[in-house]
Each structure stands twice: as C-alpha cells, then as structure tokens.
Design a protein around this motif. Structure first.
Motif, PDB file in Angstrom:
ATOM      1  N   LEU A  14       0.921  -1.316  -0.557  1.00 50.77           N
ATOM      2  CA  LEU A  14       0.099   0.104  -0.244  1.00 50.77           C
ATOM      3  C   LEU A  14       1.154   1.545   0.060  1.00 50.77           C
ATOM      4  N   PRO A  15       0.473   2.734  -0.173  1.00 51.87           N
ATOM      5  CA  PRO A  15       1.136   3.442  -0.217  1.00 51.87           C
ATOM      6  C   PRO A  15       1.226   4.130   0.613  1.00 51.87           C
ATOM      7  N   ARG A  16       1.943   4.961   0.974  1.00 56.98           N
ATOM      8  CA  ARG A  16       1.915   5.516   2.225  1.00 56.98           C
ATOM      9  C   ARG A  16       2.275   4.759   3.647  1.00 56.98           C
ATOM     10  N   SER A  17       3.018   3.967   3.477  1.00 56.61           N
ATOM     11  CA  SER A  17       3.401   2.566   4.456  1.00 56.61           C
ATOM     12  C   SER A  17       4.579   2.890   4.986  1.00 56.61           C
ATOM     13  N   ALA A  18       5.122   2.487   6.263  1.00 53.94           N
ATOM     14  CA  ALA A  18       6.213   1.516   6.574  1.00 53.94           C
ATOM     15  C   ALA A  18       6.140   0.318   7.377  1.00 53.94           C
ATOM     16  N   ALA A  19       7.428  -0.087   6.482  1.00 50.86           N
ATOM     17  CA  ALA A  19       7.706  -1.392   7.420  1.00 50.86           C
ATOM     18  C   ALA A  19       9.195  -2.476   7.372  1.00 50.86           C
ATOM     19  N   ILE A  20       8.971  -3.073   8.841  1.00 50.71           N
ATOM     20  CA  ILE A  20      10.775  -3.472   8.791  1.00 50.71           C
ATOM     21  C   ILE A  20      10.825  -4.838   8.428  1.00 50.71           C
ATOM     22  N   LEU A  21      11.541  -4.898   7.738  1.00 48.40           N
ATOM     23  CA  LEU A  21      12.530  -6.583   7.193  1.00 48.40           C
ATOM     24  C   LEU A  21      13.216  -7.086   7.897  1.00 48.40           C
ATOM     25  N   PRO A  22      13.169  -7.366   9.047  1.00 55.19           N
ATOM     26  CA  PRO A  22      14.120  -8.373   9.509  1.00 55.19           C
ATOM     27  C   PRO A  22      15.367  -9.508   9.097  1.00 55.19           C
ATOM     28  N   CYS A  23      15.745  -9.873   9.464  1.00 56.05           N
ATOM     29  CA  CYS A  23      16.243 -10.562   9.128  1.00 56.05           C
ATOM     30  C   CYS A  23      16.549 -11.525  10.577  1.00 56.05           C
ATOM     31  N   VAL A  24      15.893 -12.825  10.561  1.00 55.49           N
ATOM     32  CA  VAL A  24      15.471 -13.291  11.959  1.00 55.49           C
ATOM     33  C   VAL A  24      16.538 -14.221  12.709  1.00 55.49           C
ATOM     34  N   ARG A  25      16.965 -14.604  12.994  1.00 54.17           N
ATOM     35  CA  ARG A  25      18.495 -15.058  13.747  1.00 54.17           C
ATOM     36  C   ARG A  25      18.772 -16.471  13.175  1.00 54.17           C
ATOM     37  N   GLY A  26      20.245 -15.948  12.700  1.00 52.15           N
ATOM     38  CA  GLY A  26      20.792 -17.271  11.884  1.00 52.15           C
ATOM     39  C   GLY A  26      20.675 -17.306  10.901  1.00 52.15           C
ATOM     40  N   MET A  27      19.968 -15.814  10.242  1.00 52.97           N
ATOM     41  CA  MET A  27      20.054 -15.744   8.762  1.00 52.97           C
ATOM     42  C   MET A  27      20.420 -14.664   8.078  1.00 52.97           C
ATOM     43  N   VAL A  28      21.257 -15.076   7.111  1.00 54.59           N
ATOM     44  CA  VAL A  28      22.275 -13.634   6.249  1.00 54.59           C
ATOM     45  C   VAL A  28      21.203 -12.483   5.849  1.00 54.59           C
ATOM     46  N   SER A  29      21.504 -11.705   5.726  1.00 55.32           N
ATOM     47  CA  SER A  29      23.295 -11.077   6.524  1.00 55.32           C
ATOM     48  C   SER A  29      22.972 -10.568   7.567  1.00 55.32           C
ATOM     49  N   ARG A  30      21.339  -9.948   8.073  1.00 51.05           N
ATOM     50  CA  ARG A  30      22.019  -9.072   9.582  1.00 51.05           C
ATOM     51  C   ARG A  30      21.413  -9.561  10.262  1.00 51.05           C
ATOM     52  N   GLY A  31      21.094 -11.114  10.706  1.00 51.86           N
ATOM     53  CA  GLY A  31      20.865 -11.940  11.815  1.00 51.86           C
ATOM     54  C   GLY A  31      21.415 -13.116  11.955  1.00 51.86           C
ATOM     55  N   LEU A  32      22.946 -13.038  12.062  1.00 49.97           N
ATOM     56  CA  LEU A  32      24.474 -13.547  11.728  1.00 49.97           C
ATOM     57  C   LEU A  32      24.570 -13.802  13.455  1.00 49.97           C
ATOM     58  N   LEU A  33      24.333 -15.217  14.072  1.00 47.03           N
ATOM     59  CA  LEU A  33      24.165 -15.191  15.164  1.00 47.03           C
ATOM     60  C   LEU A  33      25.656 -16.969  15.957  1.00 47.03           C
ATOM     61  N   PRO A  34      27.012 -16.217  16.616  1.00 47.66           N
ATOM     62  CA  PRO A  34      27.514 -17.373  17.023  1.00 47.66           C
ATOM     63  C   PRO A  34      26.301 -18.776  17.379  1.00 47.66           C
ATOM     64  N   GLY A  35      27.537 -19.676  16.962  1.00 48.97           N
ATOM     65  CA  GLY A  35      26.655 -21.065  17.557  1.00 48.97           C
ATOM     66  C   GLY A  35      24.933 -21.463  16.576  1.00 48.97           C
ATOM     67  N   VAL A  36      24.975 -20.360  15.839  1.00 49.29           N
ATOM     68  CA  VAL A  36      23.032 -20.794  15.157  1.00 49.29           C
ATOM     69  C   VAL A  36      23.212 -20.551  13.312  1.00 49.29           C
ATOM     70  N   PRO A  37      23.353 -22.083  13.157  1.00 48.68           N
ATOM     71  CA  PRO A  37      23.926 -22.312  11.977  1.00 48.68           C
ATOM     72  C   PRO A  37      22.938 -21.749  10.384  1.00 48.68           C
ATOM     73  N   THR A  38      23.658 -21.043   9.387  1.00 53.74           N
ATOM     74  CA  THR A  38      22.887 -20.076   9.012  1.00 53.74           C
ATOM     75  C   THR A  38      22.867 -21.345   7.232  1.00 53.74           C
ATOM     76  N   VAL A  39      22.391 -22.368   7.569  1.00 55.54           N
ATOM     77  CA  VAL A  39      22.304 -23.089   6.012  1.00 55.54           C
ATOM     78  C   VAL A  39      20.760 -23.486   6.472  1.00 55.54           C
ATOM     79  N   SER A  40      20.266 -23.787   5.672  1.00 58.34           N
ATOM     80  CA  SER A  40      18.569 -23.909   6.065  1.00 58.34           C
ATOM     81  C   SER A  40      18.453 -25.273   6.544  1.00 58.34           C
ATOM     82  N   SER A  41      18.921 -26.455   5.851  1.00 58.28           N
ATOM     83  CA  SER A  41      19.270 -27.807   6.691  1.00 58.28           C
ATOM     84  C   SER A  41      19.900 -27.991   8.000  1.00 58.28           C
ATOM     85  N   ALA A  42      21.018 -27.213   7.862  1.00 56.61           N
ATOM     86  CA  ALA A  42      21.457 -27.404   9.507  1.00 56.61           C
ATOM     87  C   ALA A  42      19.886 -26.511   9.985  1.00 56.61           C
ATOM     88  N   HIS A  43      19.680 -24.806  10.232  1.00 58.50           N
ATOM     89  CA  HIS A  43      19.383 -23.952  11.150  1.00 58.50           C
ATOM     90  C   HIS A  43      17.932 -24.630  11.202  1.00 58.50           C
TER      91      HIS A  43
END
Length: 330
Positions: free
Chosen positions: A115-144
């Motif tokens: 919709l026009p005149r909208s705001a949105a947040i587009l988060p990277c959930v934990r473990g996911m590239v590129s801004r959700g990377l966390l030590p110990g949490v796999p990034t590859v889907s089959s391991a995550h």
C-alpha cells in the motif's frame, strides 16, 4: 494437476490435484497446551525492550527511503534488517515482512510495499544472512531447521517467531504514528516460504496484526510433511525423524496448519500445485485450516522457474494490494 518438465527424483505435485489439496487440513490432534505455549512465548517477547536503532538511508525508490536497522529480540540478541519509510509525509500503514530460508541481503523485491504511504520492517531472523548472523546458530537451512529441535523450548523456530514479534515492536517504536491507540490501522504481515510458515505461527497470538499474506508457506501439517520428499528444509527434518522419531512431539508445537486453526485475522494464502522445495499438501493445509476469513491464490508452481512465473508474480502482487487495501485501508 500441474505438469512441468523437471529432473527431480520425485514428483513435486506428490500426485495431488487441486481438489485433493483443498481437502487437506491441519493434523487431527493438536497438543492440549498448544495455544498456552504460544501465548506464553508471545508475552515473553512483548516484554523485550527492542531499542531499535535506525541507520542512514541506503536507498530511495518506489515511494520509500530504505534504512538499515538493528533491534533487540528475546534472549538479548541483537538482530538487523531494513526499515522502509515514506519518502514524504507520515506513514498510514505498517507491515512486518518475513523472508525465505536463506535470509535477505537487502530490501529487494519486497519493495514496493503493498500500500502507498506505508512503513515496513524487514528483519533478518536469528541465524539468517545477512543481518541475523549469530555465533552458534547455523546459516544453512538444512542445519538451521534442526537447531535446538530436541525440545520445544530450545527449538530455533520458536525464537525466529519471537524475532518477528520483536520486529513489530521495533517498528511501532520507530514509527509512533502507527502504534496501538493512535487510530492507525493494524499491521499487515507478509511472508514467503520460511517467512510464510513463521507468519502462520506468529500472527494468531498478536492482536497488533490485522491481516496477513502467506506465500507458499512451510511447516504445514508435519505428520504429512514427514512422508513427502522435497529439496527444502523439510528433507533435513525427514532425515532427523528417521533416526529420532520422538521429534514428532516437538514438531507438533511448530505446525503452521495447527496454528492456522487459531488464526482469525483475514489471510491471503498463495499456494502452489507444484513445488519441489515445500510440498504443496502442507501449503494448502495452512490455508484450509484457517479459522478466519481466507483468500486463496493458486499458483502453478513455487520455488521453480517457469514460463508463466512473471505473470503469476504480477497477479499475486495485484491481489496482495487489493487484499490489504480492503482489510487495512482507510
């Protein structure tokens, strides 16, 4: 029945026609404390001080300025993503937008917003590239998808759902004109594949959302899903289950079709007849189990390049715009 030339060692329709798929719903018996479990997780997430920090503009297009953002989620972890803000004036609508397995590198095709005149947040959930990377949490889907799966309390999917709730809190703090009590419309949720399954698990318990759109959602009807070969994260779960069948007790709490039986907000589901990554029966189970008003957009294929893909994508974008305009417009 959808038919495409392919080289998969299995049939991505799993032999189902549309009529077959429309008869598949949630598993027969949900855990007695399913709703209590998720409401407790939600209450925990709402207590988090998300402390969002907005970065400088990184892009400007389609009527919005796109900024980097960081925020705090459950467990004190700091996650990142992007926020889209109207390039002029104040926001009249707000969205939380989930991503597929693999994460996101930018706001990408999620802009323009529905919709026009909208705001949105587009988060990277934990473990996911590129801004959700966390030590110990796999990034590859089959391991995550197996991380912490030994217990419902440690399974990473539960924390990823909480990341979406915390993202909604962060958006309300960053864009106060959208916050509850201001008279603004409720938030919309959009998610595809992994993000579609997470959305089905997240939205039922959060009254800040007024409508949702789920595209080829995963995690639907785990008992059936465990019998269906695929190329996506479900295949890793199937392999784990073969060695540890007791995991079914954990998976019962993370079934997107079961959660849909509590999802009363209007929901548009785009489900595919042919999908090598997310078996179609699970996708349709999410739609068919919905407790509230539902709309179904049938796709010929998901997670698969085909000649009609551009036209179907445009059709779905138009349906999404109409859907949210009818439910959240003012």
């Amino acid at each position: 029945m959808a038919s495409f030339e392919h080289d998969f060692p299995f049939d991505p329709t799993h032999g189902h026609t549309l009529d077959d798929l429309l008869r598949i719903s949630a598993p027969d018996a949900a855990p007695a404390d399913f709703a209590d479990f998720w409401r407790g997780r939600y209450e925990e997430a709402r207590k988090v001080d998300t402390e969002p920090e907005l970065g400088p503009p990184e892009d400007e297009r389609d009527g919005v300025r796109i900024h980097g953002v960081t925020f705090t989620s459950v467990g004190g972890v700091r996650l990142g993503g992007w926020v889209a803000l109207p390039d002029t004036g104040t926001a009249e609508h707000g969205f939380v937008i989930g991503h597929g397995y693999g994460g996101r590198e930018a706001a990408g095709p999620d802009v323009p917003l529905p919709l026009p005149r909208s705001a949105a947040i587009l988060p990277c959930v934990r473990g996911m590239v590129s801004r959700g990377l966390l030590p110990g949490v796999p990034t590859v889907s089959s391991a995550h998808v197996l991380h912490g799966i030994e217990s419902r309390d440690t399974y990473v999917i539960g924390d990823c759902v909480a990341d979406l709730w915390c993202a909604a809190s962060a958006l309300h703090e960053l864009v106060p004109e959208l916050a509850p009590g201001t008279g603004a419309p409720l938030l919309g949720y959009l998610g595809e594949s992994f993000g579609g399954g997470l959305g089905a698990l997240a939205v039922p318990w959060d009254d800040r959302f007024g409508a949702a759109q789920l595209t080829v959602p995963t995690f639907g009807n785990h008992p059936l899903r465990l019998t269906l070969q695929c190329t996506g994260s479900g295949e890793a779960v199937r392999g784990y289950h073969r060695d540890r069948p007791e995991v079914t007790e954990v998976l019962r709490y993370f079934d997107a079709a079961t959660a849909a039986t509590w999802l009363k907000q209007p929901t548009l589901v785009a489900a595919a007849l042919f999908d090598p990554s997310v078996p179609p029966p699970g996708q349709f189970a999410v739609h068919n189990a919905l407790a509230g008003e539902s709309e179904l957009q049938v796709l010929s294929a998901g997670h698969f390049e085909h000649e009609g893909l551009a036209a179907e994508t445009a059709e779905l974008r138009a349906a999404r715009k109409w859907f949210f305009g009818e439910r959240l417009g003012r």
